[in-house]
Each structure stands twice: as structure tokens, then as C-alpha cells.
Design a protein around this motif. Structure first.
Motif, PDB file in Angstrom:
ATOM      1  N   ILE A   9     -43.191   6.629  39.233  1.00 21.36           N
ATOM      2  CA  ILE A   9     -43.120   7.213  37.895  1.00 21.36           C
ATOM      3  C   ILE A   9     -41.683   7.207  37.377  1.00 21.36           C
ATOM      4  CG2 ILE A   9     -43.330   9.399  36.642  1.00 21.36           C
ATOM      5  CD1 ILE A   9     -45.738   9.991  38.564  1.00 21.36           C
ATOM      6  N   ALA A  10     -40.750   7.629  38.225  1.00 17.52           N
ATOM      7  CA  ALA A  10     -39.349   7.695  37.811  1.00 17.52           C
ATOM      8  C   ALA A  10     -38.798   6.319  37.470  1.00 17.52           C
ATOM      9  CB  ALA A  10     -38.513   8.343  38.912  1.00 17.52           C
ATOM     10  N   ARG A  11     -39.151   5.317  38.261  1.00 15.14           N
ATOM     11  CA  ARG A  11     -38.634   3.966  37.984  1.00 15.14           C
ATOM     12  C   ARG A  11     -39.164   3.458  36.646  1.00 15.14           C
ATOM     13  NH1 ARG A  11     -39.842  -1.613  39.356  1.00 15.14           N
ATOM     14  NH2 ARG A  11     -41.780  -0.998  40.346  1.00 15.14           N
ATOM     15  N   HIS A  12     -40.451   3.643  36.413  1.00 16.19           N
ATOM     16  CA  HIS A  12     -41.026   3.140  35.159  1.00 16.19           C
ATOM     17  C   HIS A  12     -40.469   3.884  33.953  1.00 16.19           C
ATOM     18  CE1 HIS A  12     -44.084   1.311  32.555  1.00 16.19           C
ATOM     19  NE2 HIS A  12     -44.095   2.489  31.943  1.00 16.19           N
ATOM     20  N   LEU A  13     -40.437   5.206  34.026  1.00 18.92           N
ATOM     21  CA  LEU A  13     -40.005   5.975  32.861  1.00 18.92           C
ATOM     22  C   LEU A  13     -38.511   5.846  32.591  1.00 18.92           C
ATOM     23  CD1 LEU A  13     -42.081   9.274  33.147  1.00 18.92           C
ATOM     24  CD2 LEU A  13     -42.525   7.262  31.735  1.00 18.92           C
ATOM     25  N   THR A  14     -37.727   5.564  33.631  1.00 18.76           N
ATOM     26  CA  THR A  14     -36.299   5.361  33.417  1.00 18.76           C
ATOM     27  C   THR A  14     -36.036   4.011  32.762  1.00 18.76           C
ATOM     28  OG1 THR A  14     -35.863   6.706  35.374  1.00 18.76           O
ATOM     29  CG2 THR A  14     -34.034   5.430  34.525  1.00 18.76           C
ATOM     30  N   GLN A  15     -36.820   3.002  33.160  1.00 19.85           N
ATOM     31  CA  GLN A  15     -36.690   1.685  32.531  1.00 19.85           C
ATOM     32  C   GLN A  15     -37.324   1.666  31.145  1.00 19.85           C
ATOM     33  OE1 GLN A  15     -37.266  -0.793  36.720  1.00 19.85           O
ATOM     34  NE2 GLN A  15     -38.051  -1.666  34.853  1.00 19.85           N
ATOM     35  N   HIS A  16     -38.416   2.406  30.992  1.00 23.70           N
ATOM     36  CA  HIS A  16     -39.169   2.384  29.734  1.00 23.70           C
ATOM     37  C   HIS A  16     -39.438   3.826  29.302  1.00 23.70           C
ATOM     38  CE1 HIS A  16     -39.838  -1.831  30.767  1.00 23.70           C
ATOM     39  NE2 HIS A  16     -40.319  -1.430  31.920  1.00 23.70           N
ATOM     40  N   PRO A  17     -38.447   4.502  28.743  1.00 24.63           N
ATOM     41  CA  PRO A  17     -38.625   5.909  28.369  1.00 24.63           C
ATOM     42  C   PRO A  17     -39.847   6.116  27.476  1.00 24.63           C
ATOM     43  CG  PRO A  17     -36.335   5.258  28.155  1.00 24.63           C
ATOM     44  CD  PRO A  17     -37.102   4.000  28.421  1.00 24.63           C
ATOM     45  N   ALA A  18     -40.617   7.135  27.811  1.00 23.73           N
ATOM     46  CA  ALA A  18     -41.797   7.471  27.030  1.00 23.73           C
ATOM     47  C   ALA A  18     -41.417   8.500  25.959  1.00 23.73           C
ATOM     48  CB  ALA A  18     -42.893   7.995  27.948  1.00 23.73           C
ATOM     49  N   ASP A  19     -42.358   9.331  25.599  1.00 21.57           N
ATOM     50  CA  ASP A  19     -42.063  10.344  24.586  1.00 21.57           C
ATOM     51  C   ASP A  19     -41.069  11.362  25.137  1.00 21.57           C
ATOM     52  OD1 ASP A  19     -43.718  12.909  25.580  1.00 21.57           O
ATOM     53  OD2 ASP A  19     -44.843  11.084  26.009  1.00 21.57           O
ATOM     54  N   PRO A  20     -40.332  12.043  24.283  1.00 21.99           N
ATOM     55  CA  PRO A  20     -39.297  12.986  24.733  1.00 21.99           C
ATOM     56  C   PRO A  20     -39.818  14.065  25.675  1.00 21.99           C
ATOM     57  CG  PRO A  20     -39.073  12.537  22.383  1.00 21.99           C
ATOM     58  CD  PRO A  20     -40.359  11.901  22.811  1.00 21.99           C
ATOM     59  N   ARG A  21     -41.062  14.511  25.483  1.00 16.04           N
ATOM     60  CA  ARG A  21     -41.594  15.569  26.347  1.00 16.04           C
ATOM     61  C   ARG A  21     -41.676  15.081  27.794  1.00 16.04           C
ATOM     62  NH1 ARG A  21     -44.588  20.057  27.204  1.00 16.04           N
ATOM     63  NH2 ARG A  21     -46.309  19.891  28.690  1.00 16.04           N
ATOM     64  N   THR A  22     -42.236  13.885  28.007  1.00 15.71           N
ATOM     65  CA  THR A  22     -42.371  13.364  29.366  1.00 15.71           C
ATOM     66  C   THR A  22     -41.011  13.066  29.968  1.00 15.71           C
ATOM     67  OG1 THR A  22     -44.479  12.361  28.715  1.00 15.71           O
ATOM     68  CG2 THR A  22     -43.508  11.628  30.790  1.00 15.71           C
ATOM     69  N   THR A  23     -40.123  12.460  29.188  1.00 13.09           N
ATOM     70  CA  THR A  23     -38.773  12.189  29.668  1.00 13.09           C
ATOM     71  C   THR A  23     -38.061  13.478  30.046  1.00 13.09           C
ATOM     72  OG1 THR A  23     -38.632  10.212  28.275  1.00 13.09           O
ATOM     73  CG2 THR A  23     -36.556  11.144  29.076  1.00 13.09           C
ATOM     74  N   GLY A  24     -38.282  14.512  29.256  1.00 10.32           N
ATOM     75  CA  GLY A  24     -37.669  15.803  29.555  1.00 10.32           C
ATOM     76  C   GLY A  24     -38.187  16.415  30.838  1.00 10.32           C
ATOM     77  N   LEU A  25     -39.460  16.177  31.158  1.00 10.86           N
ATOM     78  CA  LEU A  25     -40.024  16.683  32.412  1.00 10.86           C
ATOM     79  C   LEU A  25     -39.448  15.955  33.612  1.00 10.86           C
ATOM     80  CD1 LEU A  25     -43.789  17.102  31.426  1.00 10.86           C
ATOM     81  CD2 LEU A  25     -42.141  18.927  31.878  1.00 10.86           C
ATOM     82  N   LEU A  26     -39.134  14.672  33.440  1.00 10.28           N
ATOM     83  CA  LEU A  26     -38.590  13.880  34.546  1.00 10.28           C
ATOM     84  C   LEU A  26     -37.102  14.120  34.757  1.00 10.28           C
ATOM     85  CD1 LEU A  26     -38.868  11.531  36.633  1.00 10.28           C
ATOM     86  CD2 LEU A  26     -38.284   9.976  34.761  1.00 10.28           C
ATOM     87  N   ASP A  27     -36.364  14.326  33.675  1.00 10.33           N
ATOM     88  CA  ASP A  27     -34.906  14.349  33.731  1.00 10.33           C
ATOM     89  C   ASP A  27     -34.320  15.274  34.798  1.00 10.33           C
ATOM     90  OD1 ASP A  27     -32.426  13.338  32.569  1.00 10.33           O
ATOM     91  OD2 ASP A  27     -32.122  15.387  31.890  1.00 10.33           O
ATOM     92  N   PRO A  28     -34.858  16.472  35.030  1.00 14.65           N
ATOM     93  CA  PRO A  28     -34.246  17.355  36.034  1.00 14.65           C
ATOM     94  C   PRO A  28     -34.282  16.805  37.453  1.00 14.65           C
ATOM     95  CG  PRO A  28     -35.676  18.611  34.566  1.00 14.65           C
ATOM     96  CD  PRO A  28     -35.926  17.162  34.283  1.00 14.65           C
ATOM     97  N   TYR A  29     -35.123  15.842  37.717  1.00 17.54           N
ATOM     98  CA  TYR A  29     -35.218  15.297  39.069  1.00 17.54           C
ATOM     99  C   TYR A  29     -34.146  14.242  39.359  1.00 17.54           C
ATOM    100  CZ  TYR A  29     -39.892  17.356  38.923  1.00 17.54           C
ATOM    101  OH  TYR A  29     -40.938  18.228  38.812  1.00 17.54           O
ATOM    102  N   LEU A  30     -33.569  13.651  38.322  1.00 14.54           N
ATOM    103  CA  LEU A  30     -32.702  12.487  38.493  1.00 14.54           C
ATOM    104  C   LEU A  30     -31.278  12.895  38.817  1.00 14.54           C
ATOM    105  CD1 LEU A  30     -33.898  10.278  35.502  1.00 14.54           C
ATOM    106  CD2 LEU A  30     -34.835  10.418  37.818  1.00 14.54           C
ATOM    107  N   ASN A  31     -30.670  12.184  39.756  1.00 11.76           N
ATOM    108  CA  ASN A  31     -29.279  12.459  40.092  1.00 11.76           C
ATOM    109  C   ASN A  31     -28.359  11.811  39.068  1.00 11.76           C
ATOM    110  OD1 ASN A  31     -29.020   9.665  40.797  1.00 11.76           O
ATOM    111  ND2 ASN A  31     -27.533  10.202  42.347  1.00 11.76           N
ATOM    112  N   ARG A  32     -27.096  12.163  39.110  1.00 11.30           N
ATOM    113  CA  ARG A  32     -26.134  11.679  38.120  1.00 11.30           C
ATOM    114  C   ARG A  32     -24.915  11.071  38.788  1.00 11.30           C
ATOM    115  NH1 ARG A  32     -29.300  10.962  33.963  1.00 11.30           N
ATOM    116  NH2 ARG A  32     -30.249  12.862  33.184  1.00 11.30           N
ATOM    117  N   GLN A  33     -25.087  10.415  39.928  1.00 11.78           N
ATOM    118  CA  GLN A  33     -23.943   9.802  40.612  1.00 11.78           C
ATOM    119  C   GLN A  33     -23.498   8.547  39.865  1.00 11.78           C
ATOM    120  OE1 GLN A  33     -22.354  11.332  42.783  1.00 11.78           O
ATOM    121  NE2 GLN A  33     -23.845  12.978  43.014  1.00 11.78           N
ATOM    122  N   PRO A  34     -22.212   8.160  40.052  1.00 13.20           N
ATOM    123  CA  PRO A  34     -21.658   7.041  39.271  1.00 13.20           C
ATOM    124  C   PRO A  34     -22.446   5.756  39.394  1.00 13.20           C
ATOM    125  CG  PRO A  34     -19.894   8.228  40.340  1.00 13.20           C
ATOM    126  CD  PRO A  34     -21.169   8.810  40.873  1.00 13.20           C
TER     127      PRO A  34
END
Length: 287
Positions: free
Chosen positions: A257-282
Motif C-alpha cells: 500500500i505504501a509503495r503504491h500510494l507514495t508513487q501514485h498519491p490518492a485523495d488527500p484523506r488516504t494520503t493523510g492516513l498513510l503519511d504518519p507511517y513514513l520515515n523522513r531520512q535523507p
């Protein structure tokens, strides 16, 4: 004090790291226990017959199930996302401008993100780099590959042939202190350990079977982290067949799910639900 997490990845394509069709690798981890993960899988399967795959959850008619899963996992999951091209570009600097280590490509290593970003468009050079560093079953220096590497190198890179050949000889000789140059799952595992350990506990990892994470590589990564952080982040590492562990099945769903939605962002609500899981390393991907 310790925690056990289950992990799986999505997008791993071996050493073919510059394939534009598959630009990302996601490495997901969860800290659910077996009964809880089994119940979660059972709920998803109750919505349809057969095994659930991330591609099915991403269908429009399955959006309620997708949102339920992302909401349910909040606080119990983490996803490390790697842009493969950026990873390859950063490896040029990590191998040839500093002493290679198992901290390379992680938050413990040097941040080469700006230089890697500038190097990303030089596809011919990055291809020459991947060709050069594929040293499996190689016993002699490939001088033609070294020539191609320097022939395609941008003029402003501070690399010397002597240094490149020195590191390449160490790779050919299987110097155990140098991590595999084309295995992004090794730093992905390191970041997973750093996240879950948080400098306070050790982590027992249950991972889907993955040839890139050999016993020797995992042991050397664990030893490197133990020299840097206490308590040692890695407590144990076990590989399992995902068919027999519902925790790994959940991690597999989240990684896809994360790979697909990061490559192909869906609606803001779904992206917002995923965003807290993603790391922010360089070297990770940024939305």
C-alpha cells in the motif's frame, strides 16, 4: 526491555535498481502480536473470499477497508521508503569518498542527499556504477568497467582512480567491513531497528524470507549498531514464510500500500492516513 516486530518489503528488484517502472522500495514493520494480526487479517478476508493482496485493497471499491486498515495500525507500524536511484547515487559517495560502513545510507551515516540529488539525472554514470560494483563471483578487477565508470563520470566529482580501485579490490576480496553496495534492504533494516529501538530497547525481528538479508550481513549490521547505540538495537533476526505468520502478512499489505500510494498519491484523506507511517531520512522518498 525489548519489542518484537514483523517485517516485509515491496518493490525489491535485486540489483536492477535503476528500473524506472519500479522506482521505490518500501520496508514495512509492525509490532502486533500474532492473535491481533490474525484477527486483522480475518476481518479483511471477511470482506471478500480468498487471500487479500495490497493491489486489491487499493481498488476504489475497497477504499473503506484500506482506510480501516491504516487507521487500525496507527501507532503500531512504520514504513521506510527508499528511492532506488537516489540510493544508488548516494552509494557512489559512501563507497568512494569515505570509509564504507554499515551506517551508510542510514541516519547514522553522512547525509549525501544534496549531492545524490544532483547526481540523479546522470543515468549513464549510475548504470556504470552499478555494473562496476556487481562483484559476485568476481575474482579479478574489471578494468573495462572502471574505464566506463570514469568515462561517464561528471567532471566535478572528486573521485580518484586509485581510490576507486582500492575499494573495488576490497569488495572483490569480500572485505566483511564493507556492506553490500547494491542491497538497499540492509540500510532499510537498520532504519527499522533504529525506529523501534528508539535508543531504549532491543528489537527482535521476524522477517519474510529475503535472500538479500543473509545471516552474515545481519550479524555485521547488528554488531555495528551495538558499537554505536546501547542497548544494542538488534536482539534477534528470524526469517519465516509469510504464509505461516499473519504479522508478516500485515506488514506485506502495508508495504504494498505504501509503495503504491507514495508513487501514485490518492485523495488527500488516504494520503493523510498513510503519511504518519513514513520515515523522513535523507535517502528516503518524500511526498
Amino acid at each position: 526491555m525489548s519489542v518484537e516486530v514483523a517485517c516485509d518489503e515491496s518493490g525489491f528488484s535485486g540489483s536492477n535498481l535503476l528500473d524506472p517502472v519500479s522506482p521505490l522500495i518500501t520496508h514495512a514493520s509492525i509490532d502486533l502480536d500474532v492473535p491481533t494480526a490474525a484477527d486483522l487479517i480475518a476481518v479483511l478476508r471477511s470482506r471478500r473470499r480468498g487471500e487479500y493482496k495490497s493491489s486489491q485493497l487499493l481498488r476504489r471499491e475497497q477504499r473503506p477497508a484500506l482506510e480501516w486498515l491504516l487507521t487500525t495500525l496507527r501507532g503500531h507500524a512504520h514504513v521506510h521508503v527508499i528511492d532506488k536511484t537516489t540510493y544508488v547515487a548516494a552509494r557512489v559517495f559512501e563507497l568512494f569518498t569515505e570509509e564504507p560502513s554499515y551506517g551508510a545510507g542510514t541516519s547514522l551515516g553522512t547525509d549525501h542527499s544534496a549531492a545524490a540529488l544532483a547526481l540523479r539525472p546522470h543515468t549513464e554514470f549510475l548504470t556504470a556504477f552499478t555494473d562496476l560494483t556487481r562483484t559476485k563471483r568476481v575474482r579479478l578487477m574489471d578494468h573495462a568497467a572502471v574505464d566506463r565508470f570514469f568515462a561517464t563520470m561528471p567532471p566535478d566529482l572528486p573521485l580518484s582512480r586509485a581510490r576507486v580501485e582500492e575499494v573495488m579490490q576490497r569488495l572483490i576480496d569480500e572485505d566483511p567491513s564493507i556492506p553490500p553496495p547494491l542491497e538497499p534492504l540492509v540500510p532499510a533494516l537498520a532504519e527499522t531497528l533504529l525506529f523501534w529501538s528508539a535508543g531504549q530497547r532491543s528489537v527482535a525481528v521476524v522477517h519474510d524470507e529475503q535472500s538479500a538479508l543473509t545471516r552474515g550481513r545481519v550479524a555485521r549490521l547488528g554488531a555495528f549498531l551495538a558499537e554505536t547505540i546501547q542497548p544494542p538495537p538488534l536482539l534477534s533476526f528470524t526469517q519465516v514464510d509469510s504464509k505461516h505468520d499473519p504479522r508478516v502478512q500485515v506488514a506485506d499489505l502495508l508495504a504494498g500500500i505504501a509503495r503504491h500510494l507514495t508513487q501514485h498519491p490518492a485523495d488527500p484523506r488516504t494520503t493523510g492516513l498513510l503519511d504518519p507511517y513514513l520515515n523522513r531520512q535523507p535517502t528516503g522518498w518524500r511526498l
